[in-house]
Design a protein around this motif. Sequence first.
Motif, PDB file in Angstrom:
ATOM      1  N   LEU A  86      34.625  57.635  45.817  1.00 33.92           N
ATOM      2  CA  LEU A  86      35.980  58.116  45.577  1.00 33.92           C
ATOM      3  C   LEU A  86      36.837  58.021  46.835  1.00 33.92           C
ATOM      4  CD1 LEU A  86      35.215  61.267  43.381  1.00 33.92           C
ATOM      5  CD2 LEU A  86      36.184  59.087  42.628  1.00 33.92           C
ATOM      6  N   ASP A  87      36.199  58.078  48.006  1.00 42.06           N
ATOM      7  CA  ASP A  87      36.931  57.949  49.271  1.00 42.06           C
ATOM      8  C   ASP A  87      37.220  56.495  49.626  1.00 42.06           C
ATOM      9  OD1 ASP A  87      37.097  60.635  49.692  1.00 42.06           O
ATOM     10  OD2 ASP A  87      35.307  60.760  50.958  1.00 42.06           O
ATOM     11  N   GLY A  88      36.573  55.566  48.905  1.00 38.57           N
ATOM     12  CA  GLY A  88      36.842  54.157  49.169  1.00 38.57           C
ATOM     13  C   GLY A  88      38.279  53.828  48.787  1.00 38.57           C
ATOM     14  N   GLY A  89      39.028  53.280  49.736  1.00 36.31           N
ATOM     15  CA  GLY A  89      40.443  53.046  49.466  1.00 36.31           C
ATOM     16  C   GLY A  89      40.840  51.600  49.348  1.00 36.31           C
ATOM     17  N   ASP A 124      40.139  51.339  45.613  1.00 34.35           N
ATOM     18  CA  ASP A 124      39.579  52.596  45.139  1.00 34.35           C
ATOM     19  C   ASP A 124      38.815  52.305  43.851  1.00 34.35           C
ATOM     20  OD1 ASP A 124      41.365  52.614  42.894  1.00 34.35           O
ATOM     21  OD2 ASP A 124      42.884  53.645  44.098  1.00 34.35           O
ATOM     22  N   ILE A 125      38.137  53.297  43.341  1.00 34.27           N
ATOM     23  CA  ILE A 125      37.238  53.059  42.214  1.00 34.27           C
ATOM     24  C   ILE A 125      37.998  52.675  40.945  1.00 34.27           C
ATOM     25  CG2 ILE A 125      37.159  55.471  41.455  1.00 34.27           C
ATOM     26  CD1 ILE A 125      34.092  54.983  40.979  1.00 34.27           C
ATOM     27  N   LEU A 163      38.715  49.005  41.154  1.00 30.12           N
ATOM     28  CA  LEU A 163      37.480  48.257  40.901  1.00 30.12           C
ATOM     29  C   LEU A 163      37.228  48.123  39.406  1.00 30.12           C
ATOM     30  CD1 LEU A 163      34.763  47.094  42.248  1.00 30.12           C
ATOM     31  CD2 LEU A 163      33.785  49.245  41.470  1.00 30.12           C
ATOM     32  N   LEU A 164      37.368  49.225  38.690  1.00 26.93           N
ATOM     33  CA  LEU A 164      37.142  49.197  37.246  1.00 26.93           C
ATOM     34  C   LEU A 164      38.123  48.261  36.551  1.00 26.93           C
ATOM     35  CD1 LEU A 164      36.591  53.037  36.623  1.00 26.93           C
ATOM     36  CD2 LEU A 164      34.839  51.271  36.773  1.00 26.93           C
ATOM     37  N   GLN A 165      39.367  48.254  37.037  1.00 26.79           N
ATOM     38  CA  GLN A 165      40.384  47.405  36.428  1.00 26.79           C
ATOM     39  C   GLN A 165      40.155  45.933  36.751  1.00 26.79           C
ATOM     40  OE1 GLN A 165      43.949  49.191  38.037  1.00 26.79           O
ATOM     41  NE2 GLN A 165      44.143  50.640  36.334  1.00 26.79           N
ATOM     42  N   TYR A 166      39.891  45.632  38.013  1.00 23.40           N
ATOM     43  CA  TYR A 166      39.687  44.246  38.425  1.00 23.40           C
ATOM     44  C   TYR A 166      38.519  43.602  37.673  1.00 23.40           C
ATOM     45  CZ  TYR A 166      42.812  44.717  42.494  1.00 23.40           C
ATOM     46  OH  TYR A 166      43.889  44.885  43.311  1.00 23.40           O
TER      47      TYR A 166
END
Length: 387
Positions: free
Chosen positions: A55-58, A61-62, A65-68
Amino acid sequence: MKMDRRTFIKAVGVLGASLFLQTYKSDLAKALELSETKVLWLHGVECSGCSISMLDGGTPDIVELLQYLNLNLLYQEILMMQQGIFVDGKPANTSDLNSELLLDEILENEKGYVFISEGGVPNGPDGTGKYLVIGGRTYKEVYEKAAKNASVIIAIGQCATNSGVNAAKSDVKELLDHRGIAFTMEDSSKGIIDLLGIDKPVININGCPAHPDWVFLTISAVVLGKIKVPDDLPYLLDRWNRPKVFFPPDHVIHDNCPRRGYYDRGELDLTVGGPNCLWKLGCKGPYTHADCATRHWNGHQSFCPQAGSPCIGCVQPGFPDSTRPFFVESEDAGIVGTHLDTVAGVAIGGALLAAGVHALRRTVLKKPGEKEEVAEENLSGKTGGEK
């Protein structure tokens, strides 16, 4: 997708997750236009630190990632709002509102998903798994059903990869019998999938916690077919099932540490807060295989030794037992992956020029199978023997 596996491996070695995904955004859109990858993310015995790290990955962000990658996240307890409502001992309501019913439906109907496993699996007491019961069922039982229906298991964080602190030496270790997924500490015969007789490919993303890039890029590679599972795994993973690109067998954190020059000159800090090498304060960077020193954490800004903390070797299979005490020099450990005689020679010369009085360690290598001798040279000008 025109990018082959070799190109992907080169790309992730130099790019962060965001730049990688942005660079291939148009290709991703074409490749994933009509596809959807289902992901089941379960939590066992852990602190949820790896989810917090994600969740801290910017970048990204998560959500990005899910969208891509057009991922359908079936279940992830940290991100879900559903609650387990029970009436007369049975799950009530519908799967839209009750996570216990949702999980039942997933385990019953879904197959071929990517299974992200966070946290260890208790086997105790006496093989019952009752040290972790969720919704009236042992996590061991839930895990077995989830793993059997998966196409690949990606274990993230030390609790899942090697059981980590859960399997550390203690008075209750045997009673709790916490297991990692494919390993428990350094023992592959004690992984939970071996115990349950489950034959599924496992990719380990070690760390306490795991770096968001390591997780996001691995998921990306699997989803896009850049890593062909299981065919490519013997070549891409090390003996601990870790991607070599993130945990290089021939590279340690010490190699690229910004404090490395101080080590070479024999300038070693004895108290925290100084600018010099942290070896004497217990830094495990010289034998910890990870790309932390080049990838960095917290928005790719820094990492533990750069911020003033000795590396504690949290990605190592035997962590924490193999690297503790954390802040005490490892007297019996050589520096793996470095040219010790050269390093020691340079350091000795630098220390003498600076009129230093630092004791520098030098490993004398013996024949295979023999224990390494650790020698200490006195640089104060007095003659000294070897230990």
